[in-house]
Design a protein around this motif. Sequence first.
Motif, PDB file in Angstrom:
ATOM      1  N   UNK A 117       0.871  -1.170   0.000  1.00  0.00           N
ATOM      2  CA  UNK A 117       0.000   0.000   0.000  1.00  0.00           C
ATOM      3  C   UNK A 117       0.912   1.226   0.000  1.00  0.00           C
ATOM      4  N   UNK A 118       0.819   2.040  -1.049  1.00  0.00           N
ATOM      5  CA  UNK A 118       1.588   3.289  -1.117  1.00  0.00           C
ATOM      6  C   UNK A 118       0.595   4.430  -1.005  1.00  0.00           C
ATOM      7  N   UNK A 119       0.745   5.232   0.053  1.00  0.00           N
ATOM      8  CA  UNK A 119      -0.178   6.325   0.320  1.00  0.00           C
ATOM      9  C   UNK A 119       0.549   7.655   0.340  1.00  0.00           C
ATOM     10  N   UNK A 120      -0.024   8.620  -0.331  1.00  0.00           N
ATOM     11  CA  UNK A 120       0.460   9.990  -0.228  1.00  0.00           C
ATOM     12  C   UNK A 120      -0.617  10.773   0.504  1.00  0.00           C
ATOM     13  N   UNK A 121      -0.186  11.602   1.436  1.00  0.00           N
ATOM     14  CA  UNK A 121      -1.132  12.360   2.250  1.00  0.00           C
ATOM     15  C   UNK A 121      -0.743  13.821   2.291  1.00  0.00           C
TER      16      UNK A 121
END
Length: 181
Positions: A117-121
């Motif tokens: 899971x690659x998340x940008x926030x």
Amino acid sequence: MMRYPLAFGFALGLLALLPANTASAVELPVRKAGLWEMKVLHTGSSVPDMTMQHCTDETTDKEMSTSFSPMAKEMCSKQDVQKTATGYVSDSVCGIAGMSITSHSEIIGDFNSAYTVKSTSHSERGPTGVPRDSTTTIEAKWLGACKADQKAGDIMMPGGMKMNIKDMEKLKALIPKQLPK
């Protein structure tokens, strides 16, 4: 003071995996039963990287969706998961501890042996009072059967701390309503 960032980071990581409760959304598949190692890597954040293990089974994974959905509904104005050609994409807007966090996650893998899971926030009004961008990557791999002293839902955190995901009230209590001043 170290427990606050670990719990906060863990909670944010879990929010990235929550299935949406909207008609157009797709639910994520259930992970293979057994022991999963999850490496959580952060960029642009003061939250430390960590590796944890999660013992799960089909019932627990389904219960996580059911238990977290009310929490996500309470905290998130948008939570959308869509199936793509290579996996899943999740977009969310959540309010946590006085911050507004907009996240985009890409989820790939087979949920039987490994997934990422690659998340940008992007957060508005963080602890420093200024907007901040960060990236979190969760690399999960199936290790095999859970250990003899583990039951479904057990999470072994860094430093030997053990908690059970089914104990949602304790997890909810770790997420601050407002940031410390």
